[in-house]
Motif scaffolding. Structure first.
Motif, short mmCIF file in Angstrom:
data_model
loop_
_atom_site.label_atom_id
_atom_site.label_comp_id
_atom_site.label_asym_id
_atom_site.label_seq_id
_atom_site.Cartn_x
_atom_site.Cartn_y
_atom_site.Cartn_z
N GLY A 119 -25.08 40.34 39.81
CA GLY A 119 -25.40 41.52 39.02
C GLY A 119 -25.12 42.84 39.69
N PHE A 120 -24.43 42.82 40.82
CA PHE A 120 -24.23 44.05 41.60
C PHE A 120 -23.55 45.14 40.78
CE2 PHE A 120 -21.37 46.62 44.26
CZ PHE A 120 -22.29 47.23 45.09
N TYR A 121 -22.65 44.77 39.86
CA TYR A 121 -21.93 45.75 39.05
C TYR A 121 -22.67 46.14 37.77
CZ TYR A 121 -17.89 44.54 41.98
OH TYR A 121 -17.04 44.34 43.04
N GLY A 122 -23.83 45.51 37.51
CA GLY A 122 -24.60 45.83 36.32
C GLY A 122 -24.03 45.18 35.07
N LEU A 123 -24.50 45.65 33.93
CA LEU A 123 -24.08 45.10 32.65
C LEU A 123 -22.61 45.43 32.36
CD1 LEU A 123 -26.96 45.89 30.11
CD2 LEU A 123 -26.02 43.63 30.62
N ASN A 124 -21.95 44.50 31.69
CA ASN A 124 -20.66 44.80 31.08
C ASN A 124 -20.59 44.05 29.76
OD1 ASN A 124 -17.93 45.05 30.27
ND2 ASN A 124 -17.31 45.37 32.38
#
Length: 519
Positions: free
Chosen positions: A14-19
């Protein structure tokens, strides 16, 4: 000989957050398809947001009504007062955080207050309240700490104070705009005198003929680095030399991008963040460039976000920037959701890592000078902190994107799922996994052991994948393993838990599998 298990690993889940914007098959492993009641913690891990607790123990004359606006007045002697509005009244918190109603202290009849959506600003030790269709009001503790009055009743009042809907305090004066009869003029008070609207260095700026892309209306104001930003619905004007209004010069215009909601504008040390008609944006300026490039912060969730925004009452959409927490929050009350944009670091494309909160339901925000974050609630002010929502648990959910496990031509037979968690003592985590975009997930519950003292040097995995505690900065690491079943070409896993008094972050995920038949 038995075939050994292969391992697919996600080291920073989840390091990049939601997509939710791009095809899930094309996403990097660090993106999430669900990140509910999550934040990106200071170490870049997906983790649980904090909860909230009541600041005031009873509601007083606020009753069971929403807190519509909050403001902090900081006086030159260091005295700090939290002011707020609700139930068509004005209030403050006293030294023991009790709700104290401010009564009308002027002459004649009290002003009629029919709404609590005030725009607030402080200047020279006085707080000013502006709202369309209402007399502008002041709280002046030098005169009284328990009453409010009209601006027109301030000693030395000069001119005509606009009955505006927007106010900011910047460069030593008040700037206001958007009256019921004039939506293209920005008015500014005299220096250090929010009650002087004629003479001195007070004045006005009519932008009716300045809009580059046709007629527009002032929706919001912001100030940064000697610039005054005037937001329209579909364009933005940037004026230079705002510290000396007589020398204001139109420096830049930005077409096609405007402001959706007044209370979504937030100024940070280096940015002006706002909700535009195409997503959450940032105006970044440098002295060298003297230009205003815009950056799409909500790129990875834009369509979902703007679909919700389209159904909102814009005056109810609120935001806050918290320097301490390192995020920009955007509240969308029609769906009881808050979008959280992590501002500690941006992604390579300039967007921010986003998560969604679905159970905290703030009515407004206040980021205090001491770093505390206040949330407007029904009947109360909430303090962001701890890991319960007013003594109740809340559900954290994180789901990875859909991905093959290395070879799209082979079916993957998942045998075990192993995840390293930080914190969450004695909480139950539900592991979920599914195949080939089918949301009929398989699942298993695993309880995080009660965490006692442990030391470094213990093996990360115990016998048969059993959890073993370690410490990282004083927080226990727990490895949980479930025996999985099923197979498919595309795999997704999810992790859900009720946050119950303890923070929880996901450190690492490993999927142990065998390759099946080619398809």
């Amino acid at each position: 000989m038995a075939e050994s298990l292969a391992i697919a690993s996600i080291s920073a889940p989840g390091f990049y957050g939601l997509n939710t914007q791009d095809s899930p098959l094309d996403l990097a492993a660090g993106f999430a398809l669900t990140a509910t009641n999550c934040i990106i913690d200071q170490y870049g891990r997906i983790g649980s947001r904090k909860g909230w607790s009541k600041v005031n123990s009873s509601s007083g004359n606020l009753g069971s009504n929403d807190v519509g606006a909050m403001h902090e007045l900081v006086q030159s002697d260091g005295t700090i007062t939290v002011l707020f509005a609700g139930n068509n009244k004005l209030f403050k918190l006293d030294g023991s955080n009790a709700v104290v109603e401010l009564t009308y202290g002027g002459g004649g009849s009290a002003p009629t207050i029919s709404a609590s959506n005030w725009s607030c600003a402080s200047l020279n030790g006085i707080t000013y309240f502006f709202q369309t269709g209402h007399d502008p009001l002041i709280y002046d503790p030098a005169v009284s700490t328990t009453t409010y009055r009209r601006v027109t009743e301030k000693s030395g009042y000069v001119g005509t104070v606009p009955s505006a809907d927007i106010v900011i305090s910047a460069y030593g004066r008040l700037w206001v705009a958007n009256t019921s009869s004039n939506k293209t003029t920005v008015y500014f008070s005299d220096l250090l005198s929010g009650h002087v609207w004629s003479g001195g260095t007070s004045g006005s700026l009519n932008v009716d003929r300045v809009w580059a892309n046709g007629a527009d209306e002032v929706q919001g104001l912001a100030a940064h680095n000697d610039f005054l930003f005037i937001f329209g619905k579909r364009q933005i004007l940037v004026y230079e030399n705002a510290t000396t209004p007589a020398d204001l010069v139109l420096r830049d215009t930005i077409g096609g991008i405007g402001l959706v909601a007044r209370d979504t504008v937030q100024t940070t040390s280096s940015d002006v963040i706002f909700l535009s008609n195409s997503g959450v944006r940032s105006l970044m300026r440098t002295i060298q460039e003297k230009s205003a490039p815009e950056r799409d912060l909500s790129k990875n969730v834009r369509n979902d976000l703007m679909q919700i925004v389209a159904g909102e009452t814009y005056s109810s959409v609120k935001s806050v920037y918290s320097e301490r927490e390192g995020f920009y929050l955007l509240s969308l009350p029609s769906v009881d959701e808050v979008y959280c944009f992590d501002m500690k670091a941006s992604l390579p494309d300039g967007s921010l890592r986003a998560t969604v909160w679905d159970s905290i339901q703030p009515t407004c925000f206040l980021s205090r000078r001491n770093g505390q974050l206040y949330l407007g609630k029904t009947g109360y002010i909430g303090l962001y902190g701890g890991y319960l929502d007013d003594a109740s648990t809340y559900r954290m959910m994180y789901y990875t994107n859909h991905a093959d496990l290395g070879d799209q031509s082979l079916t993957s037979i998942v045998k075990k799922i192993r995840a390293v968690f930080i914190g969450g003592s004695n909480q139950t985590v539900t592991f979920k996994w599914g195949y080939d975009f089918n949301e009929n997930y398989l699942s298993e519950n695993v309880q995080i052991p009660t965490q006692g003292e442990s030391e470094y040097g213990v093996a990360e995995y115990g016998a048969n994948g059993s959890p073993v505690a370690e410490y990282s900065d004083g927080i226990a690491l727990q490895t949980l393993t479930v025996n999985a079943s099923g197979s498919g070409k595309i795999v997704q896993t999810g992790y859900e838990t009720d946050i119950n008094g303890a923070a929880l972050s996901v450190q690492k995920i490993e999927i142990l599998f065998k390759n099946g038949k080619a398809t």
